[in-house]
Enzyme design. Sequence first.
Site, PDB file in Angstrom:
ATOM      1  N   LYS A 216      18.283  34.712 -35.380  1.00  0.00           N
ATOM      2  CA  LYS A 216      19.051  34.720 -36.627  1.00  0.00           C
ATOM      3  C   LYS A 216      18.122  35.051 -37.784  1.00  0.00           C
ATOM      4  O   LYS A 216      17.206  34.308 -38.090  1.00  0.00           O
ATOM      5  CB  LYS A 216      19.739  33.379 -36.857  1.00  0.00           C
ATOM      6  CG  LYS A 216      20.965  33.522 -37.732  1.00  0.00           C
ATOM      7  CD  LYS A 216      21.818  32.286 -37.694  1.00  0.00           C
ATOM      8  CE  LYS A 216      23.212  32.633 -38.197  1.00  0.00           C
ATOM      9  NZ  LYS A 216      24.036  31.454 -38.351  1.00  0.00           N
TER      10      LYS A 216
ATOM     11  N   GLU B  15      25.656  29.660 -10.632  1.00  0.00           N
ATOM     12  CA  GLU B  15      26.921  28.923 -10.672  1.00  0.00           C
ATOM     13  C   GLU B  15      28.132  29.785 -10.320  1.00  0.00           C
ATOM     14  O   GLU B  15      29.227  29.266 -10.091  1.00  0.00           O
ATOM     15  CB  GLU B  15      27.142  28.348 -12.086  1.00  0.00           C
ATOM     16  CG  GLU B  15      26.218  27.225 -12.482  1.00  0.00           C
ATOM     17  CD  GLU B  15      24.907  27.720 -13.097  1.00  0.00           C
ATOM     18  OE1 GLU B  15      24.481  28.851 -12.792  1.00  0.00           O
ATOM     19  OE2 GLU B  15      24.316  26.962 -13.882  1.00  0.00           O
TER      20      GLU B  15
ATOM     21  N   TRP C  86      22.844  37.848 -37.005  1.00  0.00           N
ATOM     22  CA  TRP C  86      22.380  37.749 -35.623  1.00  0.00           C
ATOM     23  C   TRP C  86      21.721  39.035 -35.175  1.00  0.00           C
ATOM     24  O   TRP C  86      22.196  40.120 -35.468  1.00  0.00           O
ATOM     25  CB  TRP C  86      23.557  37.455 -34.679  1.00  0.00           C
ATOM     26  CG  TRP C  86      24.108  36.063 -34.802  1.00  0.00           C
ATOM     27  CD1 TRP C  86      25.319  35.717 -35.314  1.00  0.00           C
ATOM     28  CD2 TRP C  86      23.481  34.851 -34.381  1.00  0.00           C
ATOM     29  NE1 TRP C  86      25.481  34.351 -35.257  1.00  0.00           N
ATOM     30  CE2 TRP C  86      24.358  33.790 -34.685  1.00  0.00           C
ATOM     31  CE3 TRP C  86      22.257  34.541 -33.794  1.00  0.00           C
ATOM     32  CZ2 TRP C  86      24.074  32.468 -34.410  1.00  0.00           C
ATOM     33  CZ3 TRP C  86      21.960  33.208 -33.520  1.00  0.00           C
ATOM     34  CH2 TRP C  86      22.863  32.190 -33.828  1.00  0.00           C
TER      35      TRP C  86
ATOM     36  N   THR D 182      19.627  25.870  -9.621  1.00  0.00           N
ATOM     37  CA  THR D 182      19.264  26.850 -10.635  1.00  0.00           C
ATOM     38  C   THR D 182      17.888  26.440 -11.151  1.00  0.00           C
ATOM     39  O   THR D 182      17.586  25.250 -11.275  1.00  0.00           O
ATOM     40  CB  THR D 182      20.230  26.863 -11.833  1.00  0.00           C
ATOM     41  OG1 THR D 182      20.088  25.633 -12.537  1.00  0.00           O
ATOM     42  CG2 THR D 182      21.656  27.033 -11.405  1.00  0.00           C
TER      43      THR D 182
HETATM   44  P1  AMP Z   1      20.545  32.787 -12.600  1.00  0.00           P
HETATM   45  O1  AMP Z   1      21.425  31.610 -12.440  1.00  0.00           O
HETATM   46  O2  AMP Z   1      19.091  32.472 -12.452  1.00  0.00           O
HETATM   47  O3  AMP Z   1      20.978  33.933 -11.755  1.00  0.00           O
HETATM   48  O4  AMP Z   1      20.657  33.274 -14.095  1.00  0.00           O
HETATM   49  C1  AMP Z   1      21.892  33.626 -14.628  1.00  0.00           C
HETATM   50  C2  AMP Z   1      21.684  34.201 -15.980  1.00  0.00           C
HETATM   51  O5  AMP Z   1      21.015  35.453 -15.902  1.00  0.00           O
HETATM   52  C3  AMP Z   1      22.952  34.493 -16.706  1.00  0.00           C
HETATM   53  O6  AMP Z   1      23.497  33.347 -17.319  1.00  0.00           O
HETATM   54  C4  AMP Z   1      22.483  35.520 -17.711  1.00  0.00           C
HETATM   55  O7  AMP Z   1      21.844  34.903 -18.806  1.00  0.00           O
HETATM   56  C5  AMP Z   1      21.459  36.306 -16.937  1.00  0.00           C
HETATM   57  N1  AMP Z   1      22.068  37.506 -16.368  1.00  0.00           N
HETATM   58  C6  AMP Z   1      22.504  37.694 -15.123  1.00  0.00           C
HETATM   59  N2  AMP Z   1      22.969  38.943 -14.963  1.00  0.00           N
HETATM   60  C7  AMP Z   1      22.829  39.564 -16.146  1.00  0.00           C
HETATM   61  C8  AMP Z   1      23.131  40.885 -16.634  1.00  0.00           C
HETATM   62  N3  AMP Z   1      23.638  41.818 -15.852  1.00  0.00           N
HETATM   63  N4  AMP Z   1      22.869  41.150 -17.924  1.00  0.00           N
HETATM   64  C9  AMP Z   1      22.327  40.222 -18.733  1.00  0.00           C
HETATM   65  N5  AMP Z   1      22.018  38.971 -18.326  1.00  0.00           N
HETATM   66  C10 AMP Z   1      22.271  38.645 -17.060  1.00  0.00           C
END
Ligand code: AMP
Length: 547
Positions: free
Chosen positions: A444, A333, A449, A188
Amino acid sequence: MPALNGLMMETPLLVISLLEYAARYHGDTEIVSRTIEGPIHRYDYARCLKRTAQLAHALRSLGIGQGDRVATVAWNGYRHMELYYAAPGIGAVCHTINPRLHPDQIDYIVNHAEDRLLFVDLTFVPLIERVAQRLKSVEHFVVMTDAAHMPKTVLPNALCFEDLVAGRPETYEWPELDERAAALLCYTSGTTGNPKGVLYSHRSMMIYAMNICLGKSFGYGPTDVVLPVVPMFHVNAWGIPFGAPLGGSKLVYPGAKLDAENLFELLDNEKVTVTAGVPTVWAALIDYMRRTNRRLNSIRMLAIGGAAASRAMVDTFEREFGIHVVHGWGMTETSASATDTRLAPQEAALPYDDRLLFKTKQGRGRCFVDIKVIGEDGTELPRDGKSAGELCVRGPWIARGYYNDEAATRAAVDAEGWLHTGDVATIDARGYIQIVDRKKDMIKSGGEWISSIDLENAACGFPGVAEAAVIARPDPRWGERPLLVVRPAQGAKIPPKEILKYLADRVARYAVPDEVVFLDEIPHTATGKIAKRVLRQQLIADKKGAA
Ligand code: AMP
């Protein structure tokens, strides 16, 4: 009484069986790739399996065996797909690396993973040349091209992909591995600390591939043409290189040309039926289709994930272009999506505007994935669509730890096996989750929030807004206040007062930003999300341009 075991065969679930299946039953179904060298390359599943066998022999000849990591720095294309299968096929691990990362991070990742081979696309040879000396574990660099296009390179022990596979046997005696063996690895890009390795197993990837093939999910079938815009270096292109063969679907890989015009051509010419990518890509496509007045007629499903799909984006695709959108949530993950994004009949039957509301939520948990939200004290919050807390997930394709990183594992996975996602969400009574923010992205203000995502989604609906981001700005009175950052569409003039008034009609009063900053470019992370940390650094220190 002892448990009574079933009497069924325990054939391990191995990813190579997906390609073997596709080659046997859909052998002449095409895999189309826009190559880095230029022309479109076409072959079929039967040929893909043969070349994968040749590549497996080549890997063995370089001493690669079970558990070894084989890195790739490459676009979406057929050679990359062969690596997706050849490495796991022989029990090794295909480790995809995101080329958009800072070279220091690439260096960290390769050394942490102890990759023995590194396969690199022509585009990224200069990038890897810059860090090669620091990549201590790498024994050979393989340039993913043929002899005619092999560049002069300072990469030590450089090999040419096509020379490496040429003349090798076209069949391979694939070993019967333990299905729990590692198959793929992806770090990641982590916004805090070092990148963390997510190590997918054959079993997790197979169960995931089967799940996305369900009719209620993407339902890949033999009449489908699937184009993953999402890169193969980002969460295995959301599993599409595994799901599509299982569905017997034609695959289309866009290579390096991800601009809207080239993407449109490929989607149109190849009659793509299912495609998937992050919102940034789709915003550009929308802009292109509007400017050129062109339409796509073959798409039956367009998946948006990786970041929130705004209401304006879903609405534009559905109403203006007649393209059915599916929105999903997931993380590196979670092997891509953990939520099932198709609407249930009750929601699908709602009037358009209400339906849209559910489409901009992130969907319901997929079968086998447990989902809950928890409060500050760790207790589960009610599924009332209002109580927001940290989203936690667990299931057969969710990471139970990070590769060789106990501290990160301890921080993310609790004693009951829940992965704490760092996302803040609500779950309604029908099971729809809605991400309201990332933990560190909540604002905040005066004890209340404010969701930056809500504000961004709303701002995107204002005419002329190409992209919007909201960041927290320290405020002596309120603690924090939201700052709206807008990238206007080409030639658009946005009066600050108008957009703030527009927002005042759509969000709580206290949530209306005090200020708008207009930028020509909003910074993005390597995976295409808005780089809020960069934006904060840029704007909180330097407020030039505030309207
Ligand atoms: P990554 O591991 O780089 O794919 O990032 C994952 C993160 O992207 C998640 O924990 C979210 O914060 C964000 N994310 C993924 N899909 C969405 C979605 N459909 N809406 C909002 N946030 C998302």
